[in-house]
Design an enzyme around this catalytic site. Structure first.
Site, mmCIF file in Angstrom:
data_model
loop_
_atom_site.group_PDB
_atom_site.id
_atom_site.type_symbol
_atom_site.label_atom_id
_atom_site.label_comp_id
_atom_site.label_asym_id
_atom_site.label_seq_id
_atom_site.Cartn_x
_atom_site.Cartn_y
_atom_site.Cartn_z
ATOM 1 N N ALA A 290 -16.514 -25.499 -36.328
ATOM 2 C CA ALA A 290 -17.315 -25.682 -37.567
ATOM 3 C C ALA A 290 -16.958 -27.013 -38.215
ATOM 4 O O ALA A 290 -16.238 -27.824 -37.635
ATOM 5 C CB ALA A 290 -17.053 -24.531 -38.529
ATOM 6 N N ASN A 291 -17.466 -27.262 -39.403
ATOM 7 C CA ASN A 291 -17.084 -28.455 -40.165
ATOM 8 C C ASN A 291 -17.012 -28.091 -41.646
ATOM 9 O O ASN A 291 -17.201 -26.939 -42.020
ATOM 10 C CB ASN A 291 -18.077 -29.600 -39.901
ATOM 11 C CG ASN A 291 -19.486 -29.194 -40.262
ATOM 12 O OD1 ASN A 291 -19.772 -28.885 -41.409
ATOM 13 N ND2 ASN A 291 -20.378 -29.170 -39.271
ATOM 14 N N ARG A 292 -16.759 -29.087 -42.489
ATOM 15 C CA ARG A 292 -16.461 -28.811 -43.902
ATOM 16 C C ARG A 292 -17.694 -28.709 -44.794
ATOM 17 O O ARG A 292 -17.564 -28.593 -46.017
ATOM 18 C CB ARG A 292 -15.568 -29.919 -44.463
ATOM 19 C CG ARG A 292 -14.224 -30.028 -43.783
ATOM 20 C CD ARG A 292 -13.446 -31.202 -44.369
ATOM 21 N NE ARG A 292 -12.333 -31.578 -43.506
ATOM 22 C CZ ARG A 292 -11.157 -30.968 -43.500
ATOM 23 N NH1 ARG A 292 -10.941 -29.943 -44.316
ATOM 24 N NH2 ARG A 292 -10.198 -31.357 -42.681
ATOM 25 N N ALA A 356 -25.118 -30.040 -41.521
ATOM 26 C CA ALA A 356 -24.125 -30.701 -40.666
ATOM 27 C C ALA A 356 -24.017 -29.830 -39.404
ATOM 28 O O ALA A 356 -23.158 -28.939 -39.307
ATOM 29 C CB ALA A 356 -22.804 -30.796 -41.391
#
Ligand code: PMT
Length: 486
Positions: A290-292, A356
């Site tokens: 995942a990402n932030r 994102a």
């Protein structure tokens, strides 16, 4: 010399008379002469006219003034600046010529525009040109007998709903920061208690100068709103960089914001599709890539689009945010889910890709939790995810009229964003610096604020740091303006 004294001019009548005088580009005395002449009582040229402001408006002048209603305050539906009074201060920069277009744009939206020009501004545009567009005389002098009789600087400062300085030169910015008042324009700024918006325009070196940045920080602290400057070619040959004045339409949008961000249902009948948040790419039943991203920027855009009257579908990756009211939300987990949901949501007029999306996913998703092996480390094979933005932007059939991407960059923000715009085939890219050094408190990914570089095929614009809601509103206004062109 003979003298005619008119008594009993009450506030309402005086206001109507003044508006009529302003509209006809005359002094009050000249206007009274015209009213009397129209009513069949012409005055001898040598008769001076003195008006006395007393209690009652019940004077024979009233019927002579006919149907000239006083300006209405408030925001009637359908015109985001209808009834608003704006004082436009033009200062002396080459971008002053664009302010003539700004007058037109503000009036198109229903604003009443009163122009004040500095001495230097008059080197670039004439008061006559500004007056012709504004529909009333342009004010230039602090000690102008006619001005002081009709509308003195204090009254100009008060008789308005906002003051806009466009262009705002480095010199005038410094004056605002210091509170100087040595001409009509700066006195109006100092005397007003209404919102002030400035559109700085100057050479890139002057813009970057520490003194200018200090002045900017000071006026921002004082509550002055700022639009632009943008990046681009300067009027001076061979000069480029940050310092170019925001476009008149952006300034007009910013003026609308001053009055509560009224985007006035500008997207009614428009279908807007938005992606937001991260995607989660499963490795096994308990782990994922995942990402932030928090989804805040995409959700803010969905709210702003819905507020502008659009029919909105939000395809949201995992996020801890409440669904925006009035928005159709499709919750998805992975990039492939997101692509499927986006294709399902088409057709759309506008598609905005703020998500994102994970670029890669695990080549194989394990059915069971992967156990630690005796060797310690472990290799994870990745495969590329579909590019949702590029897929939609390159559709031969049913491509939305406006396809807008975001670019999350940590270096060479503009260059990378331009390359993405070309590679992915979208119309605009909103680039944001997501590096830890961006200077934005809380970071762009996950935080509440953003600073945007908008890259279009026509050039690049800088949107200074602001809340994600403000970015969203500005984007929606920009889209509405774009769609309004055939
Ligand atoms: O969610 P927040 O915490 O509010 O943060 C907002 C944000 C930083 C995530 C947002 O402003 C942003 O920049 N979104 C794009 C992030 C991104 O993935 O950028 P990118 O440069 O990797 O991708 C470029 C564009 O292609 C984006 O529009 C992206 O949505 C799209 N893309 C990317 C990969 C992929 N497989 N499919 C895509 O559609």
């Amino acid at each position: 010399m003979a003298s005619l004294t008119i008594r009993g001019i009450g506030d309402d009548l005086k206001k109507r008379l003044k508006m009529r005088a302003i509209g006809n580009n005359r002094s009050m005395e000249e206007e009274i002469r015209h009213v009397l002449a129209d009513a069949g009582h012409p005055l001898d040229e040598r008769t001076s006219v003195v008006s006395r402001s007393l209690q009652s408006s019940a004077t024979p002048l009233a019927p002579m003034l006919g149907g000239q209603p006083a300006p209405q305050r408030g925001l009637p539906a359908g015109g985001s600046l209808a009834g608003r009074r704006v004082v436009l201060v033009i200062t002396g920069g080459i971008a002053a010529y664009k302010s003539l277009d700004l007058i037109r744009r503000l009036k198109e939206r229903g604003a009443m525009v009163r122009v004040v020009m500095t001495k230097a501004a008059q080197e670039f545009v004439t008061p006559l040109a500004a007056a012709a567009l504004a529909g009333e005389r342009a004010y230039t002098d602090m000690f102008d007998a006619a001005t002081e009789f009709d509308v003195g600087h204090i009254q100009i400062a008060r008789d308005t709903d906002a003051v806009v300085v466009s262009p705002c030169t480095a010199d005038f910015l410094a004056k605002i920061a210091l509170g100087l008042a040595d001409d009509l324009a700066s006195s109006v700024i100092l005397a007003t208690d209404k919102p002030i918006l400035i559109a700085p325009a100057m050479n890139p070196r002057m813009w970057r100068n520490a003194a200018t940045q200090r002045n900017l920080a000071r006026v921002r602290e004082d509550g002055v709103a700022i639009v632009g400057p943008n990046v681009g070619e300067m009027a001076e040959t061979g000069e480029a960089g940050i310092g170019r004045m925001a476009e008149p339409i952006e300034i007009a949008d910013a003026v609308s914001h001053l009055f509560g961000g009224a985007v006035a249902r500008s997207l009614v009948g428009t279908r807007v599709l938005i992606t937001s948040g991260p995607t989660h790419e499963a490795i096994d039943p308990v782990r994922y890539i995942a990402n932030r991203s928090s989804g805040k920027q995409g959700f803010a855009i969905a709210r702003a689009a819905a507020a502008a009257g659009a029919g909105v579908t939000l395809v949201a990756g995992p996020a801890a945010l409440p669904d925006p009211p009035g928005v159709k939300v499709a919750h998805v987990i992975s990039a492939r889910d997101m692509l499927a949901a986006v294709e399902h949501a088409l057709p759309a007029d506008v598609a905005i890709f703020a998500a994102a999306v994970a670029d890669w996913r695990a080549a194989r998703e394990d059915a069971h939790k992967i156990k630690k092996g005796p060797g310690g480390g472990r290799q994870l094979a990745l495969v590329e995810n579909p590019d949702i933005l590029a897929t939609i932007a390159h559709r031969a059939d049913g491509r939305p009229r406006l396809v807008i991407g975001f670019a999350a960059e940590t270096e060479q923000v503009v260059e990378n964003a331009k390359a993405k715009l070309a590679r992915k085939g979208c119309d605009w890219i909103l680039a944001n610096d997501v590096s830890p050094g961006s200077g934005i408190a809380g970071g762009v990914m996950g935080g509440d604020r953003n600073a945007i570089t908008l890259v279009t095929r026509d050039g690049v614009e800088i949107w200074p740091e602001q809340s994600k809601d403000e970015v969203a509103r500005r984007l929606i206004e920009r889209i509405a303006a774009e769609l309004s062109h055939p």
